[in-house]
Design a protein around this motif. Structure first.
Motif, PDB file in Angstrom:
ATOM      1  N   PHE A 105       0.833  -1.200   0.000  1.00 44.49           N
ATOM      2  CA  PHE A 105       0.000   0.000   0.000  1.00 44.49           C
ATOM      3  C   PHE A 105       0.861   1.241   0.000  1.00 44.49           C
ATOM      4  O   PHE A 105       2.054   1.200   0.339  1.00 44.49           O
ATOM      5  CB  PHE A 105      -0.945   0.016   1.210  1.00 44.49           C
ATOM      6  N   THR A 106       0.269   2.346  -0.405  1.00 49.64           N
ATOM      7  CA  THR A 106       0.849   3.672  -0.247  1.00 49.64           C
ATOM      8  C   THR A 106      -0.079   4.475   0.660  1.00 49.64           C
ATOM      9  O   THR A 106      -1.254   4.138   0.821  1.00 49.64           O
ATOM     10  CB  THR A 106       1.003   4.394  -1.594  1.00 49.64           C
ATOM     11  N   SER A 107       0.434   5.537   1.259  1.00 53.38           N
ATOM     12  CA  SER A 107      -0.410   6.410   2.087  1.00 53.38           C
ATOM     13  C   SER A 107      -0.077   7.863   1.775  1.00 53.38           C
ATOM     14  O   SER A 107       1.091   8.237   1.689  1.00 53.38           O
ATOM     15  CB  SER A 107      -0.212   6.130   3.585  1.00 53.38           C
ATOM     16  N   ASP A 108      -1.128   8.668   1.609  1.00 56.11           N
ATOM     17  CA  ASP A 108      -0.960  10.071   1.244  1.00 56.11           C
ATOM     18  C   ASP A 108      -2.125  10.881   1.786  1.00 56.11           C
ATOM     19  O   ASP A 108      -3.142  10.326   2.210  1.00 56.11           O
ATOM     20  CB  ASP A 108      -0.898  10.230  -0.279  1.00 56.11           C
ATOM     21  N   GLY A 109      -1.977  12.187   1.760  1.00 51.89           N
ATOM     22  CA  GLY A 109      -3.078  13.061   2.115  1.00 51.89           C
ATOM     23  C   GLY A 109      -4.234  12.912   1.141  1.00 51.89           C
ATOM     24  O   GLY A 109      -4.043  12.549  -0.025  1.00 51.89           O
ATOM     25  N   GLY A 110      -5.446  13.208   1.617  1.00 53.76           N
ATOM     26  CA  GLY A 110      -6.646  12.984   0.816  1.00 53.76           C
ATOM     27  C   GLY A 110      -6.953  14.098  -0.144  1.00 53.76           C
ATOM     28  O   GLY A 110      -8.103  14.559  -0.209  1.00 53.76           O
ATOM     29  N   GLU A 111      -5.975  14.542  -0.895  1.00 53.80           N
ATOM     30  CA  GLU A 111      -6.168  15.525  -1.944  1.00 53.80           C
ATOM     31  C   GLU A 111      -5.604  14.967  -3.239  1.00 53.80           C
ATOM     32  O   GLU A 111      -4.674  14.145  -3.228  1.00 53.80           O
ATOM     33  CB  GLU A 111      -5.491  16.853  -1.601  1.00 53.80           C
ATOM     34  N   ALA A 112      -6.134  15.431  -4.363  1.00 58.91           N
ATOM     35  CA  ALA A 112      -5.728  14.895  -5.658  1.00 58.91           C
ATOM     36  C   ALA A 112      -4.226  15.010  -5.875  1.00 58.91           C
ATOM     37  O   ALA A 112      -3.582  14.093  -6.390  1.00 58.91           O
ATOM     38  CB  ALA A 112      -6.492  15.609  -6.773  1.00 58.91           C
ATOM     39  N   LEU A 113      -3.626  16.151  -5.481  1.00 64.17           N
ATOM     40  CA  LEU A 113      -2.199  16.353  -5.684  1.00 64.17           C
ATOM     41  C   LEU A 113      -1.392  15.282  -4.967  1.00 64.17           C
ATOM     42  O   LEU A 113      -0.463  14.696  -5.531  1.00 64.17           O
ATOM     43  CB  LEU A 113      -1.801  17.742  -5.174  1.00 64.17           C
ATOM     44  N   PHE A 114      -1.738  15.015  -3.713  1.00 57.99           N
ATOM     45  CA  PHE A 114      -0.983  14.044  -2.926  1.00 57.99           C
ATOM     46  C   PHE A 114      -1.217  12.627  -3.437  1.00 57.99           C
ATOM     47  O   PHE A 114      -0.285  11.831  -3.563  1.00 57.99           O
ATOM     48  CB  PHE A 114      -1.371  14.146  -1.449  1.00 57.99           C
ATOM     49  N   LEU A 115      -2.472  12.299  -3.698  1.00 60.19           N
ATOM     50  CA  LEU A 115      -2.797  10.939  -4.109  1.00 60.19           C
ATOM     51  C   LEU A 115      -2.190  10.599  -5.468  1.00 60.19           C
ATOM     52  O   LEU A 115      -1.588   9.536  -5.638  1.00 60.19           O
ATOM     53  CB  LEU A 115      -4.310  10.751  -4.149  1.00 60.19           C
ATOM     54  N   THR A 116      -2.325  11.479  -6.438  1.00 56.15           N
ATOM     55  CA  THR A 116      -1.814  11.167  -7.769  1.00 56.15           C
ATOM     56  C   THR A 116      -0.295  11.082  -7.778  1.00 56.15           C
ATOM     57  O   THR A 116       0.282  10.313  -8.551  1.00 56.15           O
ATOM     58  CB  THR A 116      -2.281  12.222  -8.786  1.00 56.15           C
ATOM     59  N   GLY A 117       0.372  11.844  -6.927  1.00 57.73           N
ATOM     60  CA  GLY A 117       1.824  11.776  -6.869  1.00 57.73           C
ATOM     61  C   GLY A 117       2.332  10.565  -6.116  1.00 57.73           C
ATOM     62  O   GLY A 117       3.443  10.093  -6.369  1.00 57.73           O
ATOM     63  N   GLY A 118       1.539  10.046  -5.178  1.00 59.47           N
ATOM     64  CA  GLY A 118       2.031   8.981  -4.311  1.00 59.47           C
ATOM     65  C   GLY A 118       1.575   7.588  -4.671  1.00 59.47           C
ATOM     66  O   GLY A 118       2.168   6.609  -4.204  1.00 59.47           O
ATOM     67  N   MET A 119       0.518   7.449  -5.479  1.00 62.90           N
ATOM     68  CA  MET A 119       0.017   6.118  -5.804  1.00 62.90           C
ATOM     69  C   MET A 119       0.923   5.428  -6.826  1.00 62.90           C
ATOM     70  O   MET A 119       1.612   6.077  -7.603  1.00 62.90           O
ATOM     71  CB  MET A 119      -1.406   6.213  -6.370  1.00 62.90           C
ATOM     72  N   VAL A 120       0.893   4.089  -6.802  1.00 65.75           N
ATOM     73  CA  VAL A 120       1.609   3.307  -7.793  1.00 65.75           C
ATOM     74  C   VAL A 120       0.799   2.041  -8.060  1.00 65.75           C
ATOM     75  O   VAL A 120       0.183   1.488  -7.151  1.00 65.75           O
ATOM     76  CB  VAL A 120       3.039   2.960  -7.321  1.00 65.75           C
ATOM     77  N   ASP A 121       0.751   1.621  -9.309  1.00 66.18           N
ATOM     78  CA  ASP A 121       0.032   0.395  -9.654  1.00 66.18           C
ATOM     79  C   ASP A 121       0.589  -0.778  -8.856  1.00 66.18           C
ATOM     80  O   ASP A 121       1.800  -0.873  -8.620  1.00 66.18           O
ATOM     81  CB  ASP A 121       0.162   0.106 -11.150  1.00 66.18           C
ATOM     82  N   GLY A 122      -0.307  -1.683  -8.463  1.00 67.12           N
ATOM     83  CA  GLY A 122       0.130  -2.850  -7.713  1.00 67.12           C
ATOM     84  C   GLY A 122       0.188  -2.641  -6.221  1.00 67.12           C
ATOM     85  O   GLY A 122       0.602  -3.539  -5.485  1.00 67.12           O
ATOM     86  N   ALA A 123      -0.225  -1.470  -5.749  1.00 61.68           N
ATOM     87  CA  ALA A 123      -0.269  -1.188  -4.316  1.00 61.68           C
ATOM     88  C   ALA A 123      -1.575  -0.467  -3.994  1.00 61.68           C
ATOM     89  O   ALA A 123      -1.986   0.438  -4.733  1.00 61.68           O
ATOM     90  CB  ALA A 123       0.921  -0.332  -3.877  1.00 61.68           C
ATOM     91  N   LEU A 124      -2.230  -0.853  -2.919  1.00 62.29           N
ATOM     92  CA  LEU A 124      -3.445  -0.168  -2.492  1.00 62.29           C
ATOM     93  C   LEU A 124      -3.138   1.283  -2.162  1.00 62.29           C
ATOM     94  O   LEU A 124      -2.027   1.615  -1.725  1.00 62.29           O
ATOM     95  CB  LEU A 124      -4.028  -0.850  -1.254  1.00 62.29           C
ATOM     96  N   ALA A 125      -4.100   2.160  -2.331  1.00 61.20           N
ATOM     97  CA  ALA A 125      -3.967   3.561  -1.923  1.00 61.20           C
ATOM     98  C   ALA A 125      -4.755   3.770  -0.641  1.00 61.20           C
ATOM     99  O   ALA A 125      -5.897   3.313  -0.513  1.00 61.20           O
ATOM    100  CB  ALA A 125      -4.479   4.489  -3.018  1.00 61.20           C
ATOM    101  N   THR A 126      -4.143   4.447   0.321  1.00 64.33           N
ATOM    102  CA  THR A 126      -4.811   4.808   1.572  1.00 64.33           C
ATOM    103  C   THR A 126      -4.624   6.298   1.812  1.00 64.33           C
ATOM    104  O   THR A 126      -3.757   6.939   1.200  1.00 64.33           O
ATOM    105  CB  THR A 126      -4.247   4.017   2.767  1.00 64.33           C
ATOM    106  N   VAL A 127      -5.440   6.868   2.717  1.00 62.19           N
ATOM    107  CA  VAL A 127      -5.380   8.304   2.972  1.00 62.19           C
ATOM    108  C   VAL A 127      -5.079   8.584   4.441  1.00 62.19           C
ATOM    109  O   VAL A 127      -5.387   7.771   5.319  1.00 62.19           O
ATOM    110  CB  VAL A 127      -6.692   9.010   2.571  1.00 62.19           C
ATOM    111  N   ASN A 128      -4.495   9.741   4.684  1.00 63.41           N
ATOM    112  CA  ASN A 128      -4.137  10.185   6.027  1.00 63.41           C
ATOM    113  C   ASN A 128      -4.888  11.473   6.350  1.00 63.41           C
ATOM    114  O   ASN A 128      -4.844  12.425   5.569  1.00 63.41           O
ATOM    115  CB  ASN A 128      -2.628  10.447   6.123  1.00 63.41           C
ATOM    116  N   PHE A 129      -5.557  11.512   7.500  1.00 63.00           N
ATOM    117  CA  PHE A 129      -6.310  12.707   7.876  1.00 63.00           C
ATOM    118  C   PHE A 129      -6.711  12.606   9.339  1.00 63.00           C
ATOM    119  O   PHE A 129      -6.559  11.564   9.978  1.00 63.00           O
ATOM    120  CB  PHE A 129      -7.550  12.879   6.984  1.00 63.00           C
ATOM    121  N   GLY A 130      -7.270  13.702   9.846  1.00 61.15           N
ATOM    122  CA  GLY A 130      -7.748  13.713  11.218  1.00 61.15           C
ATOM    123  C   GLY A 130      -9.220  14.035  11.353  1.00 61.15           C
ATOM    124  O   GLY A 130      -9.778  13.951  12.449  1.00 61.15           O
ATOM    125  N   SER A 131      -9.868  14.413  10.250  1.00 58.30           N
ATOM    126  CA  SER A 131     -11.288  14.757  10.279  1.00 58.30           C
ATOM    127  C   SER A 131     -11.829  14.719   8.851  1.00 58.30           C
ATOM    128  O   SER A 131     -11.068  14.497   7.898  1.00 58.30           O
ATOM    129  CB  SER A 131     -11.500  16.149  10.899  1.00 58.30           C
TER     130      SER A 131
END
Length: 444
Positions: free
Chosen positions: A180-206
């Motif tokens: 898996f990868t983990s990134d902030g829940g915004e398009a900029l963070f997710l698109t830069g941090g995701m990679v095929d073959g790994a689940l995408a997860t998000v980091n946040f507090g609310s």
């Protein structure tokens, strides 16, 4: 042997739908003798998994010279004995408010990219580290269920070749549980941090609905997972201790679980930044553009405090988790925080406050005995082969000459000025008096 897979957008363990209820507890921020109780208290909160980073620079302080390589394996084995699965986040970069984000000072080539020199250093380290993780996967009778690729890379870069190299290297070294990868829940963070073959997860507090909604837009078939639920925050030198009200954090946690998502509490137990291992943060809206060192305590206002004892936030979280999963018996806790007298084990005794008289001292100059290095300028720690601690710089100012201002450019920490052996001044990076606050962008 256990099967842990992803099917139809959900985790499946041994053929049954499974929700990961995890808490971060870094083995390197508490003493080994403390691990068993802290893991048992974490389990008693209702969690079924523990998560930890692996700080590369702690284990390989100099290229090819390793230390405490058994620490991670011992920690994972104790977690298994406590009835906990494990999530391992091996980096190579971890952030974690740790010195240099876990990257060693001696690295070759620019870090966190597909530069061949940096990748060679990473590969050599992973050759040592990853077999210890692979041997403890649930697929081999252990308890490791998930392994991370890099860390919040979308906040740093967009080098897909680098992420693919790390992903393929983990698989090649025997990792067969989900990545898996983990990134902030915004398009900029997710698109830069995701990679095929790994689940995408998000980091946040609310705002679970908004964060998960963004994740769904990019990965509609991945399980919903908040990999870092920020239940508190870390402290900067000179600022007030950051706190988050238990009822506010518990309500946000309830939103995550009500969405059917898995979660990892960051942190479940913070612990301590021993020695010089505390990191620093700079720039952006979160830190008002200032460069600020993190303090020794990594209490994080977590549900388990720095001493490993439950807080009111612990009991609030336990109540929320109990709405979605069976709860084990609660631990015995100090009566000031426990809402019940039901007990499963004895809390460790707290040492009474004491005063230690300091009757002896030594001059700082008397403890410097390393070889002298000649340099026409003030070198960095890396240039003299030192990764932390103190450096003594000496020079003779020829004269006579008119008075001139002394300028210390790009001072990262602290400097003391002596003239002819007499202390004249102490310099430090200016601290912004404003208190730290929980972020709107990722920092774990």
């Amino acid at each position: 042997m256990t099967a842990f897979t992803v099917e139809d957008g959900q985790f499946v363990r041994d053929g049954r739908p499974h929700r990961v209820l995890s808490g971060a507890l870094h083995y390197f921020r508490s003493h080994r003798a403390q691990w068993p109780r802290r893991l048992s208290v974490l389990r008693a909160m209702g969690l079924n998994t523990v998560e930890t980073y692996v700080p590369w620079n702690l284990h390989e302080p100099r290229r090819g010279r390793y230390r405490d390589l058994d620490a991670l394996g011992s920690f994972l084995d104790l977690a298994a004995a406590a009835g906990l699965d494990a999530i391992v986040r091996p980096g190579p970069y971890i952030c974690a408010e740790w010195e240099n984000g876990g990257l060693p000072w001696w690295l070759s080539g620019p870090p966190r990219c597909a530069h061949p020199d940096f990748l060679a250093d990473v590969d050599a380290w992973f050759d040592v580290l990853i077999p210890e993780v692979a041997a403890r996967q649930v697929t081999r009778g252990g308890n490791v269920v998930l392994v991370q690729v890099e860390n919040e890379y979308g906040s740093y870069g967009s080098d897909r070749a680098y992420l693919a190299h790390l992903r393929d290297g983990l698989v090649r070294r025997g990792i067969d549980v989900p990545l898996f990868t983990s990134d902030g829940g915004e398009a900029l963070f997710l698109t830069g941090g995701m990679v095929d073959g790994a689940l995408a997860t998000v980091n946040f507090g609310s705002d679970a609905a908004g964060q998960f909604g963004e994740l769904r837009r990019h990965r509609p078939r991945d399980p919903l997972f908040c990999m870092e639920f920020w239940d508190g925050w870390f402290d900067h030198w000179g600022d007030r201790h950051v706190v988050r009200a238990p009822e506010d954090a518990a309500a946000a946690l309830d939103e995550v679980l009500a969405a059917g998502a898995s979660v990892n509490l960051y942190m479940a137990h913070g612990g301590t930044n021993f020695g010089f291992w505390a990191g620093a943060n700079a720039g952006g809206e979160v830190h008002d553009g200032a460069y600020r060192p993190t303090v020794t305590s990594y209490d994080y206002d977590a549900p388990m405090d720095e001493a490993g004892n439950p807080t009111p936030k612990y009991w609030a979280f336990r109540e929320v988790i109990g709405r979605y999963a069976p709860l084990p018996p609660p631990p015995t806790t100090p009566t000031s925080t426990a809402p019940t007298s039901t007990a499963s084990e004895a809390a460790p005794p707290t040492l009474p406050a004491q005063t230690v008289p300091l009757t002896r001292s030594v001059r700082l100059f008397e403890v410097f005995n390393n070889p002298t290095i000649q340099s026409p300028h003030i070198p960095t720690f890396e240039q003299v082969g030192q990764h932390q601690g103190f450096l003594l710089h000496r020079t003779t100012v020829p004269g006579p000459r008119p008075p001139l201002p002394l300028r210390l450019r790009d001072l990262r920490d602290r400097a003391q000025l002596y003239v002819d052996g007499t202390h004249q001044a102490t310099y430090s990076r200016a601290a912004d008096p404003k208190p730290s606050r929980p972020p709107t962008s990722p920092a774990g």
